[in-house]
Design a protein around this motif. Structure first.
Motif, PDB file in Angstrom:
ATOM      1  N   VAL A 190       7.252  -3.147 137.176  1.00  0.00           N
ATOM      2  CA  VAL A 190       7.081  -4.620 136.777  1.00  0.00           C
ATOM      3  C   VAL A 190       8.663  -5.030 137.140  1.00  0.00           C
ATOM      4  CG1 VAL A 190       6.692  -6.547 135.373  1.00  0.00           C
ATOM      5  CG2 VAL A 190       5.405  -4.568 135.243  1.00  0.00           C
ATOM      6  N   THR A 191       8.627  -6.296 138.028  1.00  0.00           N
ATOM      7  CA  THR A 191      10.088  -7.113 137.965  1.00  0.00           C
ATOM      8  C   THR A 191      10.086  -8.138 136.973  1.00  0.00           C
ATOM      9  OG1 THR A 191      10.483  -6.402 140.273  1.00  0.00           O
ATOM     10  CG2 THR A 191      11.323  -8.464 139.469  1.00  0.00           C
ATOM     11  N   ILE A 192      11.331  -8.089 136.363  1.00  0.00           N
ATOM     12  CA  ILE A 192      11.375  -9.117 135.407  1.00  0.00           C
ATOM     13  C   ILE A 192      12.448 -10.126 135.636  1.00  0.00           C
ATOM     14  CG2 ILE A 192      11.746  -9.237 132.892  1.00  0.00           C
ATOM     15  CD1 ILE A 192      11.436  -6.248 132.629  1.00  0.00           C
ATOM     16  N   ILE A 193      11.981 -11.402 135.468  1.00  0.00           N
ATOM     17  CA  ILE A 193      13.136 -12.444 135.933  1.00  0.00           C
ATOM     18  C   ILE A 193      13.174 -13.696 134.798  1.00  0.00           C
ATOM     19  CG2 ILE A 193      13.589 -14.304 137.798  1.00  0.00           C
ATOM     20  CD1 ILE A 193      11.797 -12.523 139.636  1.00  0.00           C
ATOM     21  N   PRO A 194      14.181 -13.250 134.294  1.00  0.00           N
ATOM     22  CA  PRO A 194      14.576 -14.744 133.137  1.00  0.00           C
ATOM     23  C   PRO A 194      14.688 -15.790 133.937  1.00  0.00           C
ATOM     24  CG  PRO A 194      15.852 -12.598 132.698  1.00  0.00           C
ATOM     25  CD  PRO A 194      15.288 -12.442 134.024  1.00  0.00           C
ATOM     26  N   GLY A 251      21.017 -15.791 136.905  1.00  0.00           N
ATOM     27  CA  GLY A 251      21.874 -14.873 137.729  1.00  0.00           C
ATOM     28  C   GLY A 251      21.641 -13.430 137.060  1.00  0.00           C
ATOM     29  N   ILE A 252      20.324 -12.871 136.677  1.00  0.00           N
ATOM     30  CA  ILE A 252      20.138 -11.751 136.311  1.00  0.00           C
ATOM     31  C   ILE A 252      18.716 -11.415 136.591  1.00  0.00           C
ATOM     32  CG2 ILE A 252      19.603 -12.421 133.885  1.00  0.00           C
ATOM     33  CD1 ILE A 252      20.970  -9.850 132.983  1.00  0.00           C
ATOM     34  N   ILE A 271      17.656  -2.595 125.788  1.00  0.00           N
ATOM     35  CA  ILE A 271      18.681  -3.023 126.678  1.00  0.00           C
ATOM     36  C   ILE A 271      17.601  -4.395 127.238  1.00  0.00           C
ATOM     37  CG2 ILE A 271      19.554  -2.834 129.051  1.00  0.00           C
ATOM     38  CD1 ILE A 271      19.752   0.397 128.172  1.00  0.00           C
ATOM     39  N   SER A 272      16.366  -4.245 127.605  1.00  0.00           N
ATOM     40  CA  SER A 272      15.797  -4.998 128.229  1.00  0.00           C
ATOM     41  C   SER A 272      15.658  -6.460 127.264  1.00  0.00           C
ATOM     42  CB  SER A 272      14.241  -4.755 128.560  1.00  0.00           C
ATOM     43  OG  SER A 272      13.408  -5.752 129.218  1.00  0.00           O
ATOM     44  N   GLU A 273      15.451  -6.224 125.964  1.00  0.00           N
ATOM     45  CA  GLU A 273      15.345  -7.330 125.210  1.00  0.00           C
ATOM     46  C   GLU A 273      16.628  -8.362 125.145  1.00  0.00           C
ATOM     47  OE1 GLU A 273      13.706  -6.368 121.302  1.00  0.00           O
ATOM     48  OE2 GLU A 273      12.629  -4.899 122.159  1.00  0.00           O
ATOM     49  N   VAL A 274      17.783  -7.588 125.278  1.00  0.00           N
ATOM     50  CA  VAL A 274      19.016  -8.083 125.219  1.00  0.00           C
ATOM     51  C   VAL A 274      19.410  -9.041 126.427  1.00  0.00           C
ATOM     52  CG1 VAL A 274      21.633  -8.053 124.939  1.00  0.00           C
ATOM     53  CG2 VAL A 274      20.201  -6.719 123.423  1.00  0.00           C
ATOM     54  N   LEU A 275      19.044  -8.262 127.544  1.00  0.00           N
ATOM     55  CA  LEU A 275      19.554  -8.880 128.880  1.00  0.00           C
ATOM     56  C   LEU A 275      18.463  -9.483 129.664  1.00  0.00           C
ATOM     57  CD1 LEU A 275      21.355  -5.624 130.310  1.00  0.00           C
ATOM     58  CD2 LEU A 275      22.438  -7.490 129.327  1.00  0.00           C
ATOM     59  N   LEU A 276      17.156  -9.222 129.429  1.00  0.00           N
ATOM     60  CA  LEU A 276      16.060  -9.671 130.375  1.00  0.00           C
ATOM     61  C   LEU A 276      15.219 -10.815 129.325  1.00  0.00           C
ATOM     62  CD1 LEU A 276      15.475  -6.584 132.307  1.00  0.00           C
ATOM     63  CD2 LEU A 276      16.708  -8.719 133.074  1.00  0.00           C
TER      64      LEU A 276
END
Length: 415
Positions: free
Chosen positions: A245-249, A303-304, A399-404
């Motif tokens: 799955v691609t995750i895009i905030p 940008g992420i 990591i995902s919760e913090v960054l994405l």
């Protein structure tokens, strides 16, 4: 030319960079007495070493490694967070390599990070000749970013810089001359944590690299709206899976101020069971079974972006420079659209074409620089970073919760 290559090889070998020629790779495999399974970094290292005298950057413990190639347009072909036996993260198109065919449209060797130039379509396109209908039959990738070799400017254990002078003819009939410089740097754990402002959880292995990509106007005129211009276009190709799955905030807000959240109809509308909006985070199923592309403008993207594959326990995060005050180019295959209203971020899931053929399968995360409205001698730079984390899902989820902005457990409930 032959003596020049020998001198370059010797210099790079002296400074300690891992360059492996075809014959040396065979000797190395014999000395180790080991064959690597397909899908491992060791397999791809042996395979690619037979195609080119590749450049290998690696950490002191040799767990984090990346393969670079000057012959193949300064690509990062693939990487590993667990040494030779670890999974190879990049998409390597073995069937295209093995076919030996030179394609007039594009030579899809693969590579988990490559520099392209845009726009692909529209009034400023560098993939279509003036006056030609923008359809596949007339679409041709510029040779300098497709099949021509680049030059190694310098290299050491952790960095390599490549350069190339390029001439492009655009859809408006302008001849654009530019110099390109691309530096790739392997990042250690401390640098990863500093760039992402997080602590890597215990037991999680990582491999990451930064890329700094520059273009300089070598014409004697300014690139403007009349001449047309270009942008730096970064594409990351990774291996898909049934569960990837691609995750895009994205930035939430009024569409009248920020524009639509996403453009999702590049190759036909992406179905609602494959693209889900989680109120601030887009989730895009990337199983390599249904062709679809989405785009996000510079006001919406943070940008992420990331991609998670629970089958290989890999979480990938890409970060890139973005400035919503600047103009981004439209890359659609349509010269009637406004050329200066485009995306800063794109994501792609590969799938079969109408005739059943498929290039990959692979998935892509992409970023673009602002439009290069440059004076003669002026330079535009675009930064794009790739981070891979491998480990337990619970640790990766932190990591995902913090960054994405989403837990990885959430992905299971929506797909």
């Amino acid at each position: 030319m032959k003596s020049k290559n020998i001198i370059l090889f010797t210099v790079l070998l002296i400074v300690g960079i891992g360059i492996i020629s075809c014959s040396e790779n065979k000797n190395r495999s014999e000395d180790m007495g080991k064959e690597y399974e397909k899908g491992t970094f060791g397999y791809d290292l042996n395979y690619l070493s037979e195609k080119d005298s590749i450049i290998l950057l690696k950490s002191e413990d040799e767990k984090a490694q990346i393969i670079l190639s000057a012959k193949y347009q300064a690509k990062v072909f693939t990487s590993t967070a667990n040494g030779l036996e670890g999974n190879s993260h990049g998409f390597v198109n073995y069937k295209f390599f093995d076919s030996g065919i030179v394609d007039e449209h594009m030579n899809g060797f693969g590579g988990e990070n490559r520099l392209w130039l845009g726009p692909e379509g529209g009034r400023y396109s560098i993939f279509f000749e003036p006056g030609h209908e923008q359809i596949f039959e007339n679409w041709h990738t510029p040779k300098a970013i497709d099949i021509e070799e680049w030059e190694v400017k310098d290299a050491d254990n952790n960095n390599a810089t490549f350069i190339k002078d390029i001439v492009l003819n655009n859809y408006k009939g302008t001849r654009l001359k530019l110099a390109v410089e691309r530096t790739i740097s392997l990042l250690n754990e401390e640098e990863i944590e500093r760039k992402l402002k997080l602590k890597i959880p215990q037991g999680v292995n990582s491999v990451a690299y930064s890329t700094v990509n520059k273009i300089t106007n070598q014409n004697d005129f300014k690139w403007d709206k009349e001449t047309g211009t270009i942008c730096i276009w970064m594409l990351d190709m990774f291996n898909p899976s049934d569960s990837a799955v691609t995750i895009i905030p994205y930035h939430k807000g009024d569409p009248k101020e920020l524009g639509n959240i996403v453009k999702s109809d590049y190759f036909g509308e992406i179905s609602s069971d494959r693209l889900i909006d989680q109120d601030g985070v887009l989730l895009f199923k990337t199983d390599g079974k249904s062709r679809g592309k989405l785009g996000m403008n510079a006001l919406r993207t943070r940008g992420i972006a990331g991609n998670y594959d629970p089958i290989t326990n890999r979480l990938t995060v890409v970060t890139f420079g973005v400035n919503p005050k600047f103009v981004y180019l439209n890359q659609e295959w349509n010269p009637e659209t406004d050329p200066i209203v485009g995306d800063a971020l794109n994501a792609y899931n590969d799938g079969p074409l109408e005739d059943g053929s498929i290039m990959g399968p692979f998935l892509e995360l992409e970023s673009s620089s602002p439009a290069a409205f440059l004076e003669p001698g002026q330079t535009l730079s675009h930064k794009h970073n790739v981070f891979h984390f491998v480990g337990d899902e619970l640790m990766l989820s932190q990591i995902s919760e913090v960054l994405l902005g989403t837990s990885l457990d959430t992905l299971k409930s929506v797909f």
